[in-house]
Design a protein around this motif. Structure first.
Motif, PDB file in Angstrom:
ATOM      1  N   UNK A  72       0.834  -1.201   0.000  1.00 43.52           N
ATOM      2  CA  UNK A  72       0.000   0.000   0.000  1.00 43.52           C
ATOM      3  C   UNK A  72       0.867   1.249   0.000  1.00 43.52           C
ATOM      4  N   UNK A  73       0.321   2.291  -0.595  1.00 39.94           N
ATOM      5  CA  UNK A  73       1.035   3.559  -0.726  1.00 39.94           C
ATOM      6  C   UNK A  73       0.137   4.680  -0.225  1.00 39.94           C
ATOM      7  N   UNK A  74       0.683   5.543   0.629  1.00 43.23           N
ATOM      8  CA  UNK A  74      -0.009   6.758   1.061  1.00 43.23           C
ATOM      9  C   UNK A  74       0.863   7.943   0.695  1.00 43.23           C
ATOM     10  N   UNK A  75       0.305   8.867  -0.070  1.00 46.36           N
ATOM     11  CA  UNK A  75       1.007  10.086  -0.481  1.00 46.36           C
ATOM     12  C   UNK A  75       0.354  11.251   0.255  1.00 46.36           C
ATOM     13  N   UNK A  76       1.160  11.990   1.011  1.00 41.21           N
ATOM     14  CA  UNK A  76       0.608  13.005   1.897  1.00 41.21           C
ATOM     15  C   UNK A  76       1.372  14.322   1.737  1.00 41.21           C
ATOM     16  N   UNK A  77       0.644  15.427   1.787  1.00 44.84           N
ATOM     17  CA  UNK A  77       1.276  16.741   1.760  1.00 44.84           C
ATOM     18  C   UNK A  77       1.663  17.161   3.171  1.00 44.84           C
ATOM     19  N   UNK A  78       2.690  18.006   3.275  1.00 47.90           N
ATOM     20  CA  UNK A  78       3.214  18.374   4.595  1.00 47.90           C
ATOM     21  C   UNK A  78       2.234  19.199   5.419  1.00 47.90           C
ATOM     22  N   UNK A  79       1.293  19.879   4.778  1.00 47.83           N
ATOM     23  CA  UNK A  79       0.349  20.707   5.542  1.00 47.83           C
ATOM     24  C   UNK A  79      -0.900  19.908   5.902  1.00 47.83           C
ATOM     25  N   UNK A  80      -0.726  18.609   6.049  1.00 49.41           N
ATOM     26  CA  UNK A  80      -1.794  17.748   6.550  1.00 49.41           C
ATOM     27  C   UNK A  80      -1.612  17.555   8.048  1.00 49.41           C
ATOM     28  N   UNK A  81      -2.686  17.237   8.713  1.00 49.51           N
ATOM     29  CA  UNK A  81      -2.645  16.907  10.141  1.00 49.51           C
ATOM     30  C   UNK A  81      -3.263  15.528  10.325  1.00 49.51           C
ATOM     31  N   UNK A  82      -2.603  14.699  11.099  1.00 48.79           N
ATOM     32  CA  UNK A  82      -3.123  13.358  11.380  1.00 48.79           C
ATOM     33  C   UNK A  82      -3.479  13.274  12.860  1.00 48.79           C
ATOM     34  N   UNK A  83      -4.422  12.424  13.226  1.00 45.90           N
ATOM     35  CA  UNK A  83      -4.847  12.346  14.621  1.00 45.90           C
ATOM     36  C   UNK A  83      -3.895  11.515  15.474  1.00 45.90           C
ATOM     37  N   UNK A  84      -4.047  11.612  16.767  1.00 49.56           N
ATOM     38  CA  UNK A  84      -3.374  10.701  17.682  1.00 49.56           C
ATOM     39  C   UNK A  84      -3.766   9.268  17.301  1.00 49.56           C
ATOM     40  N   UNK A  85      -2.798   8.354  17.333  1.00 42.72           N
ATOM     41  CA  UNK A  85      -3.006   6.942  16.944  1.00 42.72           C
ATOM     42  C   UNK A  85      -3.256   6.787  15.450  1.00 42.72           C
ATOM     43  N   UNK A  86      -2.677   7.663  14.625  1.00 46.97           N
ATOM     44  CA  UNK A  86      -2.982   7.636  13.193  1.00 46.97           C
ATOM     45  C   UNK A  86      -2.681   6.284  12.562  1.00 46.97           C
ATOM     46  N   UNK A  87      -1.471   5.756  12.777  1.00 45.09           N
ATOM     47  CA  UNK A  87      -1.109   4.511  12.106  1.00 45.09           C
ATOM     48  C   UNK A  87      -2.014   3.361  12.544  1.00 45.09           C
TER      49      UNK A  87
END
Length: 507
Positions: A309-324
């Motif tokens: 699997x591939x996830x492409x993310x921009x730096x100005x994104x925010x992920x929640x606690x426990x993201x992975x």
């Protein structure tokens, strides 16, 4: 006290004073009545303009189709009915239709647009909040609020900008104070067989004045329980430097700090051109070409990793606690159980956006700068931490995400692919990338392009598992939109950290 007569005042002085008070009072009453009448008329016009039809997203909680490209087959259409419709004070064609008869008796198939009779229900283009001029309607009390730094259009915009700034400051503090030696030692020692990388996570970044990357790293390393920190090993994390601006090529922060973080697998400088542009030697790539080239480079890194699997993310994104952990349990595991994706990197998704394009500057009803949305819907939509929910008598926050087909044709905030779809997307972008007629994101997202090529509709996660907080856009700094923010696009339903709830004490 002596009366005016006894003090030697003219005989009619007292009467003249009373009449003057009466005249002043009547003038004030007339002025106040005029103002009330004006505001009432404005309110009625606004209500008529948007009360004829509203959209129920039903299955994904996303407030309908956001006004993008007409109704999707799965979107619900509901009509508000009343015993009598008020006279129309608006040029809204749909409000005029609905004012002609009881909306409850209307057949959706007879609705027509004024710019062409469209027989297909799925081509029906509603006039939503996006098409209403909010300059002339009743604003929120106390707004717009002009400060020395920011112009807040509504209370909703102010609340979300405060969240944004708080995350930025927390991210900078996190990077300044965190000692990563302990994490490095733990990762070196952890050979647990139950945690292995399944996702190639590529983060696009450049040498920005505002270090959004700090907030993203803080989220990736935040876990509600220490034992769950192992989930960071679910991802092989790559940092992709896309900086091509001559004055900022010296990216010291990336070279001396970010690249040395213990969980970063590799740092790549993808400032080169893809092979499809090798014949362009007399000029730099235009933005569209550069965008496509960067996306192809990132996808190739995913493919070369060999991960499913591939996830492409921009730096100005925010992920929640426990993201992975959430990515694994709320997205990957359910899709694998349904055999939509497989651990060998094959499966039935073309594009899966982890960000739900909900509150947008353009194209949607729930705009943060809309007084109507801010007054009536924002409080219901906005995520509330458990402390606030308890104080309001609400149950604890429930972590639940839905994956649905969703038409939207822009953005690359956080996209997930299988290895198979990444290979197919590289081939497709190389085909359409020569003299491109669109940016990469439109080729990747819009149904008529890559999803059609792959044979499977675009999907998204709702509410957003990854949120966009890049309100300050350097590329669009000359675009003045709603104050100083040109990219006030976000999802107010995004929950960074709900905080503790009572059940935590019993685990």
């Amino acid at each position: 006290l002596q009366s005016p007569m006894k003090r030697g005042a003219p005989p009619d002085t007292y009467g003249r004073m009373s009449r003057l008070r009466l005249v002043m009072w009547l003038a004030f009453a007339v002025l106040e009545s005029t103002c009330v009448h004006y505001y009432y008329r404005s309110y009625v016009e606004h209500s008529n303009a948007i009360s004829g039809i509203f959209y129920d997203g039903g299955d994904d909680g996303n407030g309908g189709n956001n006004g993008i490209g007409g109704l999707s087959p799965g979107d619900g259409v509901k009509f508000k009915s009343s015993s009598s419709s008020p006279p129309m004070r608006t040029s809204n064609p749909y409000a005029e239709v609905f004012g002609a008869k009881d909306p409850a008796d209307m057949n959706i198939n007879i609705i027509r647009t004024k710019n062409g009779d469209q027989e297909d229900i799925h081509k029906f283009k509603p006039v939503l909040d996006a098409d209403i001029n909010y300059e002339g309607i009743v604003p929120e009390r106390g707004y717009p609020k002009n400060t020395h730094y920011v112009d807040y259009a509504t209370s909703a915009a102010e609340a979300e900008i405060e969240k944004h700034d708080r995350l930025l400051i927390q991210g900078m503090y996190f990077m300044k104070t965190t000692n990563f030696d302990g994490l490095k030692k733990e990762l070196d020692q952890n050979t647990s067989a139950d945690v292995k990388a399944k996702v190639c996570l590529n983060i696009y970044l450049c040498n920005r004045r505002i270090p959004y990357i700090n907030t993203l790293i803080m989220g990736l390393l935040s876990f509600s329980k220490p034992k769950e920190q192992k989930y960071i090993q679910n991802a092989e994390i790559h940092l992709l430097n896309t900086e091509k601006r001559e004055p900022r090529l010296h990216f010291k922060y990336l070279r001396e700090t970010l690249s040395k973080l213990p969980f970063v697998h590799t740092t790549h400088n993808i400032t080169y051109k893809d092979e499809i542009y090798d014949n362009i030697k007399d000029r730099p790539l235009i933005f569209r070409e550069s965008f496509i080239s960067d996306e192809i480079s990132g996808l190739k890194i995913c493919i070369e990793s060999g991960l499913p699997y591939c996830v492409m993310m921009e730096e100005d994104a925010a992920v929640p606690v426990d993201f992975m952990k959430l990515l694994q349990e709320q997205v990957i595991d359910p899709l694998e159980r349904r055999d939509m994706i497989r651990e060998d990197g094959t499966g039935g998704i073309s594009v899966l956006s982890l960000y739900s394009y909900y509150n947008l500057v353009h194209f949607s009803y729930p705009k943060l700068h809309s007084p109507h949305y801010s007054r009536n819907k924002y409080g219901e939509d906005a995520a509330k931490v458990n402390a606030a929910r308890i104080s309001q008598g609400l149950p604890p926050h429930k972590i639940q995400f839905n994956i649905r087909d969703k038409y939207y044709k822009y953005g690359t905030v956080a996209m997930m692919y299988t290895r198979e779809s990444a290979i197919r997307l590289v081939e497709y972008l190389q085909k359409v990338g020569v003299d491109p007629i669109h940016n990469a994101d439109e080729f990747m997202n819009a149904d008529e392009y890559f999803p059609t090529e792959f044979g499977i509709d675009r999907k998204h996660v709702a509410p957003s598992l990854v949120n966009h907080i890049g309100y300050y856009s350097e590329r669009m700094a000359d675009v003045r939109s709603r104050g100083m923010f040109s990219q006030l696009n976000t999802d107010v339903r995004f929950m960074y950290d709900p905080g503790w709830d009572l059940m935590d004490w019993f685990e």
